[in-house]
Design a protein around this motif. Sequence first.
Motif, short mmCIF file in Angstrom:
data_model
loop_
_atom_site.label_atom_id
_atom_site.label_comp_id
_atom_site.label_asym_id
_atom_site.label_seq_id
_atom_site.Cartn_x
_atom_site.Cartn_y
_atom_site.Cartn_z
N LYS A 3 0.83 -1.20 0.00
CA LYS A 3 0.00 0.00 0.00
C LYS A 3 0.86 1.25 0.00
N LEU A 4 0.26 2.34 -0.44
CA LEU A 4 0.86 3.65 -0.31
C LEU A 4 0.16 4.32 0.87
N ILE A 5 0.95 4.74 1.86
CA ILE A 5 0.42 5.44 3.03
C ILE A 5 0.81 6.90 2.89
N GLY A 6 -0.17 7.80 2.84
CA GLY A 6 0.11 9.21 2.64
C GLY A 6 0.13 9.98 3.95
N TYR A 7 1.01 10.98 4.03
CA TYR A 7 1.06 11.83 5.22
C TYR A 7 1.17 13.29 4.80
N ALA A 8 0.30 14.12 5.40
CA ALA A 8 0.32 15.57 5.15
C ALA A 8 0.36 16.27 6.50
N ARG A 9 1.00 17.45 6.53
CA ARG A 9 1.11 18.19 7.80
C ARG A 9 1.19 19.68 7.52
N VAL A 10 0.56 20.46 8.41
CA VAL A 10 0.75 21.91 8.42
C VAL A 10 1.07 22.32 9.85
N SER A 11 1.86 23.38 10.00
CA SER A 11 2.34 23.79 11.32
C SER A 11 1.31 24.57 12.12
N THR A 12 0.38 25.25 11.44
CA THR A 12 -0.63 26.02 12.17
C THR A 12 -2.01 25.59 11.73
N ARG A 13 -2.98 25.85 12.58
CA ARG A 13 -4.37 25.48 12.28
C ARG A 13 -4.94 26.34 11.15
N GLN A 14 -4.35 27.53 10.90
CA GLN A 14 -4.87 28.40 9.85
C GLN A 14 -4.46 27.93 8.45
N GLN A 15 -3.39 27.13 8.38
CA GLN A 15 -2.92 26.64 7.09
C GLN A 15 -3.80 25.48 6.61
N SER A 16 -3.77 25.24 5.31
CA SER A 16 -4.59 24.18 4.72
C SER A 16 -3.70 23.06 4.17
N VAL A 40 0.71 21.13 13.80
CA VAL A 40 1.77 20.37 14.46
C VAL A 40 3.11 20.71 13.80
N SER A 41 4.06 21.20 14.60
CA SER A 41 5.37 21.59 14.08
C SER A 41 6.19 20.36 13.66
N GLY A 42 6.99 20.56 12.62
CA GLY A 42 7.89 19.49 12.17
C GLY A 42 9.02 19.22 13.14
N ALA A 43 9.24 20.16 14.05
CA ALA A 43 10.31 19.99 15.04
C ALA A 43 9.89 19.03 16.15
N ARG A 44 8.59 18.80 16.30
CA ARG A 44 8.12 17.91 17.36
C ARG A 44 8.39 16.46 17.01
N ALA A 45 8.85 15.70 17.98
CA ALA A 45 9.15 14.29 17.74
C ALA A 45 7.86 13.49 17.58
N SER A 46 6.84 13.81 18.36
CA SER A 46 5.60 13.06 18.30
C SER A 46 4.52 13.88 17.59
N ARG A 47 3.98 13.29 16.55
CA ARG A 47 2.88 13.90 15.81
C ARG A 47 1.81 12.82 15.69
N PRO A 48 0.62 13.04 16.26
CA PRO A 48 -0.39 11.98 16.37
C PRO A 48 -0.69 11.23 15.07
N LYS A 49 -1.01 11.94 14.01
CA LYS A 49 -1.37 11.26 12.75
C LYS A 49 -0.15 10.65 12.07
N PHE A 50 1.01 11.27 12.27
CA PHE A 50 2.24 10.71 11.72
C PHE A 50 2.53 9.37 12.39
N ASP A 51 2.34 9.33 13.72
CA ASP A 51 2.54 8.08 14.46
C ASP A 51 1.58 7.00 13.97
N GLU A 52 0.33 7.41 13.68
CA GLU A 52 -0.65 6.44 13.15
C GLU A 52 -0.24 5.94 11.77
N ALA A 53 0.27 6.86 10.94
CA ALA A 53 0.71 6.47 9.59
C ALA A 53 1.84 5.44 9.68
N LEU A 54 2.77 5.67 10.60
CA LEU A 54 3.88 4.72 10.76
C LEU A 54 3.39 3.37 11.26
N ALA A 55 2.42 3.40 12.16
CA ALA A 55 1.86 2.15 12.68
C ALA A 55 1.15 1.36 11.58
#
Length: 198
Positions: A3-16, A40-55
């Motif tokens: 499968k292809l698992i996709g991950y997207a992230r923005v640092s502030t809630r105002q961004q899309s 969620v900042s890219g500098a943070r080690a733990s990112r909830p959806k990123f952790d789910e994507a890895l799992a």
Amino acid sequence: MTKLIGYARVSTRQQSTDRQQADLLAAGVRRDDLYVDHGVSGARASRPKFDEALAALMEGDTLVITTLDRLGRSTQNMLAFADELRSRGAGLRVLNLGGGDVDTATPMGSMLFTIMAALAQMEHEIKRERVTDSINKRREAGKALGGRPRRLTDSQIRSAVSLVKGGEPAAQVARDFGMSRATFYRRSRALADQQGVV
């Protein structure tokens, strides 16, 4: 089945993340396999959806991101992450890296990823240097650095001081003027120092 698992992230809630999501879906990621972190900042080690994507990643699967900075800030962390994926038998695909997409499952892709990760970190550090340099130059020139403007004028502070001298409690006067007691004392001391007397 891989499968292809996709991950997207923005640092502030105002961004899309709309553009990232559209690119990931166009690259073949199913909507059910798309994980998105908002604010969620890219500098943070733990990112909830990123952790789910890895799992969700299994052997043979590929994590797909749009740009390298979605992973993080440090070259060392990005390379360690790519190695971790490799050891799990999973791949990493970056869609917009150097004008095309790069798949770390290939030797050329792995080399390009290493180079681009180092460049991404260097760019981040250069930006930080520029900001620090700009702040220092403004400070040396005696220019304002921004921040909250003073809401109360010196005249209002004098009125507040008069009320306190007339017997009103400082905490109540400060509250009535919309400031903290600490701000009241700090501003009244500064005014006294400036004028010699209040």
